[in-house]
Write a protein that holds these residues in place. Structure first.
Motif, PDB file in Angstrom:
ATOM      1  N   ARG A  14      28.024 -26.054  38.103  1.00  0.00           N
ATOM      2  CA  ARG A  14      29.407 -25.992  38.448  1.00  0.00           C
ATOM      3  C   ARG A  14      29.888 -24.526  38.183  1.00  0.00           C
ATOM      4  NH1 ARG A  14      31.487 -30.407  40.128  1.00  0.00           N
ATOM      5  NH2 ARG A  14      30.627 -32.310  39.781  1.00  0.00           N
ATOM      6  N   ARG A  15      30.914 -24.027  38.776  1.00  0.00           N
ATOM      7  CA  ARG A  15      31.308 -22.758  38.286  1.00  0.00           C
ATOM      8  C   ARG A  15      31.725 -22.561  36.598  1.00  0.00           C
ATOM      9  NH1 ARG A  15      36.770 -22.103  41.836  1.00  0.00           N
ATOM     10  NH2 ARG A  15      36.436 -24.262  41.690  1.00  0.00           N
ATOM     11  N   GLY A  16      31.266 -21.556  36.197  1.00  0.00           N
ATOM     12  CA  GLY A  16      31.507 -21.505  34.741  1.00  0.00           C
ATOM     13  C   GLY A  16      30.346 -21.828  33.811  1.00  0.00           C
ATOM     14  N   GLN A  17      29.400 -22.692  34.424  1.00  0.00           N
ATOM     15  CA  GLN A  17      28.346 -22.994  33.649  1.00  0.00           C
ATOM     16  C   GLN A  17      26.931 -21.960  33.666  1.00  0.00           C
ATOM     17  OE1 GLN A  17      27.181 -26.682  35.693  1.00  0.00           O
ATOM     18  NE2 GLN A  17      28.081 -27.809  33.802  1.00  0.00           N
ATOM     19  N   GLU A  18      26.115 -22.109  32.827  1.00  0.00           N
ATOM     20  CA  GLU A  18      24.928 -21.175  32.819  1.00  0.00           C
ATOM     21  C   GLU A  18      23.759 -21.754  33.743  1.00  0.00           C
ATOM     22  OE1 GLU A  18      23.648 -19.360  28.914  1.00  0.00           O
ATOM     23  OE2 GLU A  18      21.904 -20.425  29.192  1.00  0.00           O
ATOM     24  N   ALA A  19      23.281 -20.645  34.177  1.00  0.00           N
ATOM     25  CA  ALA A  19      21.801 -21.123  35.021  1.00  0.00           C
ATOM     26  C   ALA A  19      20.828 -20.609  34.393  1.00  0.00           C
ATOM     27  CB  ALA A  19      22.065 -20.719  36.565  1.00  0.00           C
ATOM     28  N   ARG A  20      19.775 -21.244  34.048  1.00  0.00           N
ATOM     29  CA  ARG A  20      18.688 -20.236  33.314  1.00  0.00           C
ATOM     30  C   ARG A  20      17.235 -20.862  34.253  1.00  0.00           C
ATOM     31  NH1 ARG A  20      17.569 -20.720  27.140  1.00  0.00           N
ATOM     32  NH2 ARG A  20      19.918 -20.551  27.114  1.00  0.00           N
ATOM     33  N   LEU A  21      16.645 -19.744  34.839  1.00  0.00           N
ATOM     34  CA  LEU A  21      15.668 -19.924  35.980  1.00  0.00           C
ATOM     35  C   LEU A  21      14.327 -19.251  35.335  1.00  0.00           C
ATOM     36  CD1 LEU A  21      18.468 -19.596  37.462  1.00  0.00           C
ATOM     37  CD2 LEU A  21      16.937 -18.535  39.046  1.00  0.00           C
ATOM     38  N   ARG A  22      13.186 -19.956  35.253  1.00  0.00           N
ATOM     39  CA  ARG A  22      11.969 -19.762  34.636  1.00  0.00           C
ATOM     40  C   ARG A  22      10.824 -19.375  35.628  1.00  0.00           C
ATOM     41  NH1 ARG A  22      14.388 -23.564  32.551  1.00  0.00           N
ATOM     42  NH2 ARG A  22      14.856 -24.070  30.400  1.00  0.00           N
ATOM     43  N   CYS A  23      10.086 -18.462  35.029  1.00  0.00           N
ATOM     44  CA  CYS A  23       9.005 -17.941  36.049  1.00  0.00           C
ATOM     45  C   CYS A  23       7.631 -17.673  35.071  1.00  0.00           C
ATOM     46  CB  CYS A  23       9.361 -16.537  36.743  1.00  0.00           C
ATOM     47  SG  CYS A  23       8.227 -15.722  37.493  1.00  0.00           S
TER      48      CYS A  23
END
Lengths: 115, 112
Positions: A14-23
């Protein structure tokens, strides 16, 4: 003989949350690149990292976005306070120290949807 | 200000015929050119590359031609197969380990 791994494959925020992407790069590869693809567009470079170092972050927005590639563990792309415009496919690629053909190996991507 | 351009968003070809995908670039400092193939919901897969000092590179059914004076390259697929249906991206890089600069892609449909 695993290739580039990315997780999660799909992420809804949702808007305002954090996204964490892993590689996790190909084993033995020391260079990691992050690209973003908007709908009907090509891939756009965001950031280039080596272990514990950011080499080039010229394609990454100055605010809300950060990336790291620690000595141990995967590379992380972090987006704080997500907005709808961050919805896109995020691809990670890796290459060895010297890639003769300049080839980069891509992961399957993380599709981020911001509600 | 696109440095790598693929002016054809889509291309349809009959199975068995030749597919020709085109790419133009503006920066003469590019050192290497690459073609990637992408299926929906997957990452790009490397197909073939060419150094700026060469004018042709061939790998099986795939051949890439480079015309430096025209700043133009093309990918030839012959014979085309239904499994070749995908989006093809042209990319360019500078010397050394540097980020790739991508075109917007061309969607190839090979019709049986």
């Amino acid at each position: 003989n695993a290739g580039v791994m990315q997780n999660p494959r799909h992420l809804v925020r949702r808007r305002g949350q954090e996204a964490r992407l892993r590689c996790s790069p190909v084993k033995g590869h020391s260079h990691v690149y992050w690209y973003r693809q908007l709908p009907e567009e090509g891939l756009k470079f965001m950031v280039y990292l080596q272990k514990e170092n950011i080499i080039d972050e010229s394609g990454m927005p100055k605010e809300r976005f950060s990336a790291e590639f620690p000595k141990e563990g995967p590379s992380i792309l972090r987006i704080q306070q997500v907005v709808r415009g961050d919805s896109a496919a995020y691809f990670c690629a890796s290459s060895p120290l010297r890639a003769a053909s300049h080839e980069q190996f891509f992961g399957p991507g993380t599709r981020l949807t911001v509600l | 200000d696109q440095q790598v351009k693929q002016n054809s968003p889509s291309l349809s070809v009959q199975e068995g015929r030749i597919s020709i995908l085109n790419c133009d670039y503006t920066n003469s400092m590019f050192d290497y050119f690459l073609w990637y193939k992408k299926y929906p919901a997957e990452g790009p897969t490397f197909l073939i590359s060419i150094s700026s000092i060469k004018d042709k590179n061939e790998d099986g059914r795939f051949t890439v031609f480079l015309n430096k004076s025209a700043k133009h390259l093309s990918l030839h697929i012959v014979p085309s197969q239904p499994g070749d249906s995908a989006v093809y991206f042209c990319a360019a890089s500078y010397s050394g380990n540097t980020p790739l600069v991508f075109g917007k892609g061309t969607r190839l449909s090979v019709i049986a």
